[in-house]
Design an enzyme around this catalytic site. Structure first.
Site, PDB file in Angstrom:
ATOM      1  N   GLU A 174      32.247   2.176  10.708  1.00  0.00           N
ATOM      2  CA  GLU A 174      31.629   0.902  10.313  1.00  0.00           C
ATOM      3  C   GLU A 174      30.107   1.006  10.306  1.00  0.00           C
ATOM      4  O   GLU A 174      29.425   0.385  11.117  1.00  0.00           O
ATOM      5  CB  GLU A 174      32.050  -0.194  11.298  1.00  0.00           C
ATOM      6  N   PRO A 175      29.544   1.801   9.408  1.00  0.00           N
ATOM      7  CA  PRO A 175      28.082   1.933   9.385  1.00  0.00           C
ATOM      8  C   PRO A 175      27.413   0.682   8.813  1.00  0.00           C
ATOM      9  O   PRO A 175      27.867   0.136   7.801  1.00  0.00           O
ATOM     10  CB  PRO A 175      27.850   3.125   8.453  1.00  0.00           C
ATOM     11  N   GLY A 176      26.379   0.218   9.466  1.00  0.00           N
ATOM     12  CA  GLY A 176      25.594  -0.905   8.948  1.00  0.00           C
ATOM     13  C   GLY A 176      24.190  -0.408   8.687  1.00  0.00           C
ATOM     14  O   GLY A 176      23.785  -0.133   7.556  1.00  0.00           O
ATOM     15  N   ARG A 177      23.459  -0.196   9.798  1.00  0.00           N
ATOM     16  CA  ARG A 177      22.072   0.260   9.727  1.00  0.00           C
ATOM     17  C   ARG A 177      21.917   1.514   8.869  1.00  0.00           C
ATOM     18  O   ARG A 177      20.976   1.640   8.089  1.00  0.00           O
ATOM     19  CB  ARG A 177      21.607   0.574  11.157  1.00  0.00           C
ATOM     20  N   ARG A 179      13.053  -7.596  15.703  1.00  0.00           N
ATOM     21  CA  ARG A 179      13.515  -6.412  16.443  1.00  0.00           C
ATOM     22  C   ARG A 179      12.470  -5.861  17.427  1.00  0.00           C
ATOM     23  O   ARG A 179      12.834  -5.328  18.457  1.00  0.00           O
ATOM     24  CB  ARG A 179      13.978  -5.310  15.471  1.00  0.00           C
ATOM     25  N   CYS A 224       3.782 -18.721  17.015  1.00  0.00           N
ATOM     26  CA  CYS A 224       3.129 -19.189  18.224  1.00  0.00           C
ATOM     27  C   CYS A 224       3.801 -18.587  19.458  1.00  0.00           C
ATOM     28  O   CYS A 224       4.446 -19.285  20.223  1.00  0.00           O
ATOM     29  CB  CYS A 224       3.193 -20.708  18.240  1.00  0.00           C
ATOM     30  N   GLU A 225       3.700 -17.287  19.603  1.00  0.00           N
ATOM     31  CA  GLU A 225       4.302 -16.525  20.698  1.00  0.00           C
ATOM     32  C   GLU A 225       3.436 -15.296  20.917  1.00  0.00           C
ATOM     33  O   GLU A 225       3.192 -14.554  19.956  1.00  0.00           O
ATOM     34  CB  GLU A 225       5.694 -15.994  20.285  1.00  0.00           C
ATOM     35  N   TYR A 271      19.057  -5.576  10.034  1.00  0.00           N
ATOM     36  CA  TYR A 271      18.783  -6.496  11.149  1.00  0.00           C
ATOM     37  C   TYR A 271      17.381  -7.097  11.076  1.00  0.00           C
ATOM     38  O   TYR A 271      16.774  -7.380  12.100  1.00  0.00           O
ATOM     39  CB  TYR A 271      19.025  -5.789  12.500  1.00  0.00           C
TER      40      TYR A 271
END
Ligand SMILES: Cc1ncc(COP(=O)(O)O)c(C=O)c1O
Length: 430
Positions: free
Chosen positions: A289-292, A329, A360-361, A389
């Protein structure tokens, strides 16, 4: 450039992605902008077909959580891969483009009654059962609808994925899957085998993400093979599928290697031969199940440089017009990215700066201490390997509209997700 296929420099020093100039893209679509290189995605799918599907008769399901929208679903459908979804929303997106439901795998550690009903109604190919609550819900739904469904069972094999703590999912202390260090997993198998509506087809594990070692997959296969052997010995039932999940690592910065899929799949299939033989089992169909690995390196995010704050002797902050809303990320996993100044590729003089977002962080930092040509207001910053992602984890924090997504392929560009507007932000407010 940095080994990325499809990233080149025009004569005037401008970055081109699959032969499309970045200044053209910025003028046409604005910033921030997600750019996906379709050539790269297709090349990687080709690699998976050759080195897993055709070579070993395997099944590859694209983990859609990495990057999903209608056009990505269409690409996966056209290429004939399966689709891994983890929510009603991802499933609904697949349905909206008539994705073949028999090629959908439904994951998740807390699938609701509504989501499972939807999966049964649509007739998804596999549901990956994660916990006892799901067995209860599914039995009710299947009984009521007089249906059956093929399932795989997710186990936690207790392997440490050697990656950032928050993306390790295979160790014992995990919210995912049935633990294997006690009787839970075998008891779950017993319940599934005794159930009228559930056909047990496979065992599943996912050991982590952004992994660069392949011996960990060998260990995973060994544990799964032993489990399949235990099931055969205890219940006289032989499982014909194993699912090794995803997690195949990609290149983000010079600490990472760029690995072909065969680096992982060859080891997986060798281990399957060895351990299924050892436990006297027939060879199963192997799912991955490759995503990245499919989309990560295909993505580039383009930003415009705005405010620059030079704190003498301390740090130089360069602000861009996006940030943690389009790429969480760095804040979430301390991820490290490579970036270039798209309009200054031919400039060698560099200085160290920190790239921050506009949210604002204080933690809204995209890249800490990166060496780049001197940045000025209006420059185009291109952050690389943002295909996975990023868009799928984007938020409206600070009521910032999400950026659009453009696909480029061999000199052509096409919009696949529109930029959100302020009215989109207000859409559900009453
Ligand atoms: C069950 C499962 N499969 C596949 C994936 C995809 O992982 P990656 O994108 O690292 O390949 C994940 C990621 O969390 C997952 O949980």
């Amino acid at each position: 450039m940095f080994g990325y296929r499809g990233l080149t420099m025009a004569e005037d020093g401008m970055l081109k992605i699959s032969d499309v100039r970045c200044d053209y893209l910025v003028k046409k679509y604005g910033t921030p902008l997600y750019v996906m290189n379709e050539e790269e995605i297709l090349e990687r799918i080709r690699d998976i077909k050759q080195n897993h599907i055709l070579k070993y008769n395997g099944v590859a399901a694209y983990a859609s959580k990495a990057f999903l929208n209608k056009e990505m679903c269409r690409i996966i459908k056209r290429e004939g891969l399966w689709l891994d979804v983890v929510s009603g929303g991802e499933l609904y997106t697949a349905k909206s483009v008539d994705f073949p439901m028999e090629n959908v795998i439904f994951h998740g550690n807390n699938k609701t009654y509504e989501e499972l009903s939807m999966a049964v109604e649509y007739g998804v190919g596999r549901i990956v059962i994660d916990n006892f609550n799901e067995i209860d819900i599914l039995e009710d739904i299947l009984k009521e609808n007089k249906k059956t469904i093929d399932v795989q069972i997710r186990v936690t094999p207790g392997i440490d994925g050697h990656t950032h703590e928050f993306i390790r999912t295979g160790q014992v202390d995990s919210k995912f899957g049935f633990p294997m260090h006690d009787e839970s997993a075998l008891y779950a198998v017993k319940r599934i085998l005794n159930s009228e509506g559930l056909n047990l087809r496979g065992v599943h594990a996912h050991i982590g993400s952004q992994l660069h070692q392949n011996n960990i997959y060998r260990l995973e296969v060994e544990i799964l093979a032993k489990f399949v052997g235990d099931i055969k010995n205890l219940f006289g039932y032989e499982i014909d599928e194993i699912n090794c999940g995803g997690g195949f690592g990609i290149f983000y910065n010079e600490e990472d290697k760029r690995l072909p899929i065969s680096f992982f799949t060859d080891v997986i299939h060798e281990a399957v031969d060895e351990f299924f033989n050892k436990y006297n089992l027939k060879k199963p169909t192997v799912f991955i199940e490759p995503g990245r690995w499919i989309v990560g390196e295909a993505g580039v995010t383009l930003y415009k440089v705005g405010a620059i704050k030079d704190i003498k002797g301390v740090r130089k902050y360069v602000s861009v017009d996006g940030g943690m809303t389009d790429n969480i990320r760095t804040a979430l996993y301390s991820a490290k990215y490579t970036a270039v100044v798209a309009n200054k590729l031919n400039i060698d003089d560099k200085e160290v700066v920190t790239i921050c977002g506009k949210c604002c962080e204080s933690g809204d930092i995209l890249i800490r201490d990166i060496s780049l040509p001197k940045l000025e207001k209006g420059d185009i910053l291109a952050v690389l390997s943002t295909g996975a992602y990023n868009y799928s984890m984007a938020s409206n924090y600070n009521r910032i509209p999400r950026p659009p997504v453009v696909i480029v392929n061999n000199g052509k560009d096409r919009l696949i997700v529109k930029r959100e507007t302020y009215d989109d932000i207000l859409r559900n407010d009453i």
